[in-house]
Design an enzyme around this catalytic site. Sequence first.
Site, mmCIF file in Angstrom:
data_model
loop_
_atom_site.group_PDB
_atom_site.id
_atom_site.type_symbol
_atom_site.label_atom_id
_atom_site.label_comp_id
_atom_site.label_asym_id
_atom_site.label_seq_id
_atom_site.Cartn_x
_atom_site.Cartn_y
_atom_site.Cartn_z
ATOM 1 N N ASP A 289 -3.081 8.852 9.573
ATOM 2 C CA ASP A 289 -3.590 8.226 10.793
ATOM 3 C C ASP A 289 -3.562 9.316 11.864
ATOM 4 O OD1 ASP A 289 -4.007 6.898 13.159
ATOM 5 O OD2 ASP A 289 -2.314 5.518 12.961
ATOM 6 N N LYS B 252 -8.181 13.859 20.977
ATOM 7 C CA LYS B 252 -9.072 13.077 20.110
ATOM 8 C C LYS B 252 -10.187 12.415 20.936
ATOM 9 C CE LYS B 252 -8.847 9.092 16.979
ATOM 10 N NZ LYS B 252 -7.932 8.172 16.309
ATOM 11 N N GLU C 43 -10.129 2.721 11.028
ATOM 12 C CA GLU C 43 -8.740 2.335 11.313
ATOM 13 C C GLU C 43 -8.480 0.838 11.140
ATOM 14 O OE1 GLU C 43 -8.132 4.146 15.155
ATOM 15 O OE2 GLU C 43 -8.162 6.152 14.282
ATOM 16 N N ASP D 175 -7.920 -3.646 17.605
ATOM 17 C CA ASP D 175 -7.220 -2.361 17.495
ATOM 18 C C ASP D 175 -7.386 -1.570 18.801
ATOM 19 O OD1 ASP D 175 -6.300 0.157 16.876
ATOM 20 O OD2 ASP D 175 -7.570 0.451 15.128
#
Length: 568
Positions: free
Chosen positions: A20, A82, A159, A181
């Site tokens: 992850d 990211k 994810e 999420d």
Amino acid sequence: MQDASNSSSPAQPTPLLGIDLGTTNSLIAVWQEGKAQLIANALGEVLTPSVVSVDEDGSILVGKAARARLTTHPLRTAAAFKRFMGSDKRFELGEHRFSPEELSALVLGALKQDAEAYLGYPVSEAVISVPAYFSDEQRKRTVFAAELAGLKVQRLINEPTAAAMAYGLHEQKFERTLVFDLGGGTFDVTVLEYALPLIEVHASTGDNYLGGEDFTDALLLACLRDWQLTLDSLEAQALASLHDAIEQFKHDLGDGKWTLTWNGDGQAREWVLDELKLQGIWAPLLARVRAPIEQALRDARLSPKELDSLVLVGGATRMPQIQQLVAKLFGRLPYRHLDPDTIVALGAASQAACKARDAAIDELILTDVCPYTLGIAAQRGEENSGAFSPIIERNTVIPTSRVERFYSTHAEQKMVRIAVYQGERPWVRDNILVDSFEIELQPTGQIQSLDVRFSYDINGLLEVDVTFIETGHKHSHSIDRSPTGLDEQARLASHERLSRLKIHPRDALPNRTLLARLERAWMQSLGEERELIGSWLDAFNSVLAAQQAGDISRQRQQLSQALDELRY
Ligand code: AMP
């Protein structure tokens, strides 16, 4: 545990790893003995902060030590990169200059080392999770980051889908579920159905620019406003220290602590919030959560009432305001009994096992979707060039291959330009350009027809094939050159740059991390507490100089615990 470089027997198994790669923290898990297990880093922790810092001697620090240096050395440290994956943004850290994928590669490299230290042999491939709503470009950059770290991507998994997989293994239920999420930098909503052994994703939507970091930034700006300060009025170090304090304050708000105290610019300051004021600060962000939920439900043709369960994933779902909003939108309480921080990595490792057909899991079948519409620029009617003509519609089950027929605009045309876009707007100017390329045409004196085929694979990567019907000429194009210019030369340059970097030795990390934390704590404290921390810093430096491993380890544990208790 052996050193990775010591063993290279041909009988080594291929470990089934899941990563992850998060905005805030990253994790690695391995499938062993029929289940996914998290692997701890050199500090014995499973969460590795996705932070990179360049030490004074030019060596690279990744993880918790780097995180502590965000406050003490903000100009040599990068976090939340990211968020810029797929962009031209560059991070200047001391004498180095990095792209977001190079920084991600350093984090992946640290996780790879942790896995090798744990397993005792080298690892070379993994399943890596990405936000469901990541674009083609962002996915390619993630694959490239892995390549830079010496990892082959077995599969990119979305994810929320990874989280759903981990829940599916745990629960063994037949349900329609919505996975909400909210991570550090991205927001994904996925509607899926468990009809075990099938897990079928029906719809995925999201916002690539909404995450927990935005809630921190909104607090930071409101606080500066109240103190009549601006971002520019603070030194880089003071601003980094305030950001750190606000991040901690955001977590404390969940425990009902409403007062922030800070003295990072040499002046003791206080900021008091209440529920109403907080609602006001976060209202614009909370409003952005609604649209993707509504769209996902609409695309899945479900009403909130028809959902059987709700799953919350991502650290930012710990915020009570998010939990309240979700409860209000769906009229029920969400599932939260699996840890939202670790579930994605566990799901990614489960996917690695699934791919390898591990006996404990080979029953499970997962189908995923393409979360956005992909198409090309075309002319609509006489006048309207620049119209978006979809080829793969959003939420089509993947892998998929779809074809549409187009026509040249006039008989003498010598060239066609295929411009690939992603998005949901009728005009290409409002969508994202994925790639464009030109193909020569042999004029036939007539309008020519061409079939444009899009093939979207299980990793979410796209290939385009064009066939000219009259001449039979075929043209195949895999979209690997990006509009932002990641050509072969840039790739080689990245490899070269990273191979020259000096990475801080893994076994020295625990001591280096404690020193970085002590320095940060010293900077953030005042008065007696600062004196105490100063004495710890001196004592730890002395014990390090004496080079007695047992004493060093004992004192490190004591001081780490003391810092935890003081919440530094
Ligand atoms: P992730 O990318 O899933 O690790 O999520 C990280 C985000 O979750 C960051 O923005 C954190 O600030 C946020 N977060 C983690 N724990 C909490 C908490 N207890 N309260 C509020 N936000 C949190």
